[in-house]
Design a protein around this motif. Sequence first.
Motif, PDB file in Angstrom:
ATOM      1  N   UNK A 209      92.273 101.927 130.031  1.00 27.48           N
ATOM      2  CA  UNK A 209      93.203 101.508 128.986  1.00 27.48           C
ATOM      3  C   UNK A 209      94.487 102.328 129.066  1.00 27.48           C
ATOM      4  N   UNK A 210      95.563 101.700 128.663  1.00 25.34           N
ATOM      5  CA  UNK A 210      96.897 102.286 128.736  1.00 25.34           C
ATOM      6  C   UNK A 210      97.580 102.127 127.392  1.00 25.34           C
ATOM      7  N   UNK A 211      98.398 103.125 127.072  1.00 30.85           N
ATOM      8  CA  UNK A 211      99.176 103.001 125.837  1.00 30.85           C
ATOM      9  C   UNK A 211     100.589 102.578 126.185  1.00 30.85           C
ATOM     10  N   UNK A 212     101.004 101.425 125.694  1.00 30.30           N
ATOM     11  CA  UNK A 212     102.357 100.924 125.961  1.00 30.30           C
ATOM     12  C   UNK A 212     103.009 100.575 124.626  1.00 30.30           C
ATOM     13  N   UNK A 213     103.524 101.597 123.922  1.00 26.36           N
ATOM     14  CA  UNK A 213     104.011 101.325 122.570  1.00 26.36           C
ATOM     15  C   UNK A 213     105.425 100.772 122.499  1.00 26.36           C
ATOM     16  N   UNK A 214     106.003 100.365 123.617  1.00 31.34           N
ATOM     17  CA  UNK A 214     107.399  99.932 123.592  1.00 31.34           C
ATOM     18  C   UNK A 214     107.533  98.586 122.883  1.00 31.34           C
ATOM     19  N   UNK A 215     108.793  98.146 122.723  1.00 28.85           N
ATOM     20  CA  UNK A 215     109.090  96.934 121.944  1.00 28.85           C
ATOM     21  C   UNK A 215     108.186  95.753 122.254  1.00 28.85           C
ATOM     22  N   UNK A 216     108.115  95.391 123.530  1.00 26.44           N
ATOM     23  CA  UNK A 216     107.307  94.227 123.900  1.00 26.44           C
ATOM     24  C   UNK A 216     106.151  94.640 124.784  1.00 26.44           C
ATOM     25  N   UNK A 217     105.615  95.824 124.522  1.00 30.54           N
ATOM     26  CA  UNK A 217     104.421  96.245 125.222  1.00 30.54           C
ATOM     27  C   UNK A 217     104.654  96.413 126.699  1.00 30.54           C
ATOM     28  N   UNK A 218     103.733  95.844 127.487  1.00 29.29           N
ATOM     29  CA  UNK A 218     103.775  96.052 128.923  1.00 29.29           C
ATOM     30  C   UNK A 218     104.764  95.146 129.627  1.00 29.29           C
ATOM     31  N   UNK A 219     105.546  94.374 128.874  1.00 30.07           N
ATOM     32  CA  UNK A 219     106.594  93.591 129.505  1.00 30.07           C
ATOM     33  C   UNK A 219     107.790  94.468 129.835  1.00 30.07           C
ATOM     34  N   UNK A 220     107.819  95.661 129.251  1.00 33.97           N
ATOM     35  CA  UNK A 220     108.810  96.689 129.580  1.00 33.97           C
ATOM     36  C   UNK A 220     110.232  96.175 129.533  1.00 33.97           C
TER      37      UNK A 220
END
Lengths: 417, 498
Positions: free
Chosen positions: A152-163
């Motif tokens: 599992x990965x934490x991707x708290x950015x605006x649109x997640x893992x769409x970066x």
Amino acid sequence: MEIWRWVFIGILFLSDFVVKIEPFKLGRSQPTERISGSAGDVLEDDPVGRLKVFVYELPSKYNKKILQKDQRCLNHMFAAEIYMHRFLLSSPVRTLNPEEADWFYTPVYTTCDLTPNGLPLPFKSPRMMRSAIQLISSNWPYWNRTEGADHFFLVPHDFGACFHYQEEKAIERGILPLLQRATLVQTFGQRNHVCLKEGSIIIPPYAPPQKMQTHLIPEKTPRSIFVYFRGLFYDVGNDPEGGYYARGARAAVWENFKDNPLFDISTEHPTTYYEDMQRAVFCLCPLGWAPWSPRLVEAVIFGCIPVIIADDIVLPFADAIPWEEIGVFVDEKDVPNLDTILTSIPPEVILRKQRLLANPSMKQAMLFPQPAQPGDAFHQVLNGLARKLPHDKSVYFKPGERVLNWTAGPVGDLKPW
Amino acid sequence: MKLSALHQSYLSRRSNSFRSSGPLDSSSDTGYKSPAAVFWLILHGLCCLISLVLGFRFSRLVFFFLFSTSSSNLYTPPFRSAVELAKTLDVQSVLSSSPFANNLRLPLPNKTATNSRVVVGRHGIRIRPWPHPDPVEVIKAHQILERVQKEQRLQFGVKDPRAIIAVTPTYVRTFQALHLTGVMHSLMVVPYDLIWIVVEAGGVSNETASLIAKSGLKTIHLGFNQRMPNSWDERHKLESKMRLHALRIVREKKLDGIVMFADDSNMHSMELFDEIQNVKWFGAVSVGILATSANIDKSSDQEEEENPIMPIQGPACNASSMLAGWHTFNTLPFAGKSAVNIDDRLTVLPRKLEWSGFVLNSRLLWKSGEDKPEWIKDIDKLDGDVESPLGLITEPLMVEPLGSCGRQVLLWWLRVEARADSKFPPRWIIDPPLDVTIPSKRTPWPDAPPELPTKEKPETGIQESIVKHTTKTRTSRSKHRSKRKHETRTDTGFDKSF
């Protein structure tokens, strides 16, 4: 006589259960109601003993060095990735033996490349993530075993893992292909959206717990503001005409209710922002450029009923927290009738929502306190991961079986980081 | 995987480059492209120019109105793409993508079911036809707020609140309406049960009765058969007697609650009423004294150049939060300079300890003492004057200090009165309405005649100066006479109304 004794014990047991169903008082604070979501009464579950997490030791250029470059990463709303790493390092669910681990965590801080203003730039994040995955797949065998299905990965950015921070570009990019099989822990949640993968865990954005604690006012201060909101309605820099930002919903709120005395809305940022929220009955949480915002966390902490104006949004820990019963959901097309909608809610329903919000386990579940406390957001994430266990046998590949395409995605992503 | 087709359509619609639209171009009809493309180019150029002039993106607006879509419609993406791309470089893709997207729609009937109803792009800002507050809804919202606040009070406020018995001595005078309305409004907002005992010097009058009837509170209007004297000393003594009279009524009627003294010119905060609920038998609060210090400032300029501290009367506690003594008002700086009569324009001084700073449990006054403490005197057996409520008890140290041991000032004392001979229309209603407005002594009216009409007999002090003026002028006597007739008529009218 023996039988009667067992009957008596049985009755005691049953009465114990019956008592638990009713709302319970907690000491001196107001009577609260028990929260049960679709996963049951799981907010107070203890994940320790139910799962084991192995934390990869990545070189510090992926985490510590980035943080050293800019300490602001610890305070912005994406700080959950850093605090989660710190929590897992010292948590009892951590195991140093990867063979017995159920989940694998990769500590890479992708949201810590900040502009002078403090906003994170996502342009290097795909490359960073890719580089980290290349590292773990070559140094440990566990990635290739499942191609990330038990990672599992934490991707708290605006649109997640769409970066990407712009929705159209984020949709264009889609979720990073390498993360196709992994579980994503992210703040972004919108149904039927490219950037929300099936099985993702939605977490609340980071809000500083100490800061909110220092602004608490006595609970007997009467709630005299009906609707409260502070924030932008028009993003003059990026979308001066309006209609793009927040899909026109925030602008609609302003245009319809700017002269309504019941709506205390403005763009000014007062020093008494937290105190004012505690004096309000409803707090608006409309979407912005992304549907999620820290306002939801603040509203829950301060006991203000959140009015969520974001179509198809998926809220944090939606299987554990019954958001429908706690907040008010308004479609974006119904924004012009917001006042009618809010005034037509029966007072008993409002009081019930306030009772649910007053439940301390609800407030704990939204926070990332340091050091971690039982029932907080870290534990809810672990609970969510534990609920996904045991892994289906089909995720384990036979040697040689491959699914991921390592060269998929825009050309720029393939450059080494 | 399942979204890749959708991806393709998105890519085709949103791409800016000629490269990606190449394959699409080949799929569409090349024949009719050129004139239409030229038309679009010209239109595009025109829109650019207009935008330059206007200052905003004109073309998007045009397309928006032309196609007038609603953002949540599933089948508008092709039109929406026209809106998006009007300003982008690639105009050809508009034409080519619309038929392409149209073709795309048909083979994917089940895909649209999983399509989100949320569309990225420019949306309209929805404004309802009358974007102003609706009074019915405002009332409903206030009812909701009241219910929420009631619930808050139930949970966090005082448990088992007792009724409040407010005792107010008053008498008919010019400023009575001002002071009494202030107290009345404060008492109307108190969230607890309230009984208001109004004791009036000079007997029950219609003035006072009509004022307190507007409150909607439970009132007991008592008359006290003595006129209010003109000196402050006497007035304070009479007020004490009136309050004792009210306390006797409390004892007679066996009213249950907390007795507080709401003098009619005082200002009360709402926290006061919450705080006095904590009293067990006899409590004291801190009173801020607003003695008008207009004269005192000159002499004490050297000492206090910053903000002068408001003097406070109330309980004083020692380190262990037990009552140790009293803060009283220091009258020395005012010696000789304080008001003696009600209409003196000097500082009015409070007594050593004002009645309003004390509250007591009404059960103290009852005859039958269930668990009444012994240190309360029987009010029926009181002889002589009671200057402050401390005179009602034998042990002053049994008083409970309220408001975090007197640190919170919960009410303010002030005495402001008009001149003893000042008149006011009864019930402040001018009936019959005035025909003529007469300039007062002090206001220089710009268009008023310089000579003021003479008076036969000076009715009030205001008229004195008018006589003085007229003796000086001699020129327009005829005007005077006619004016005098006119004035006397209105004067008599004046007399009647006053």
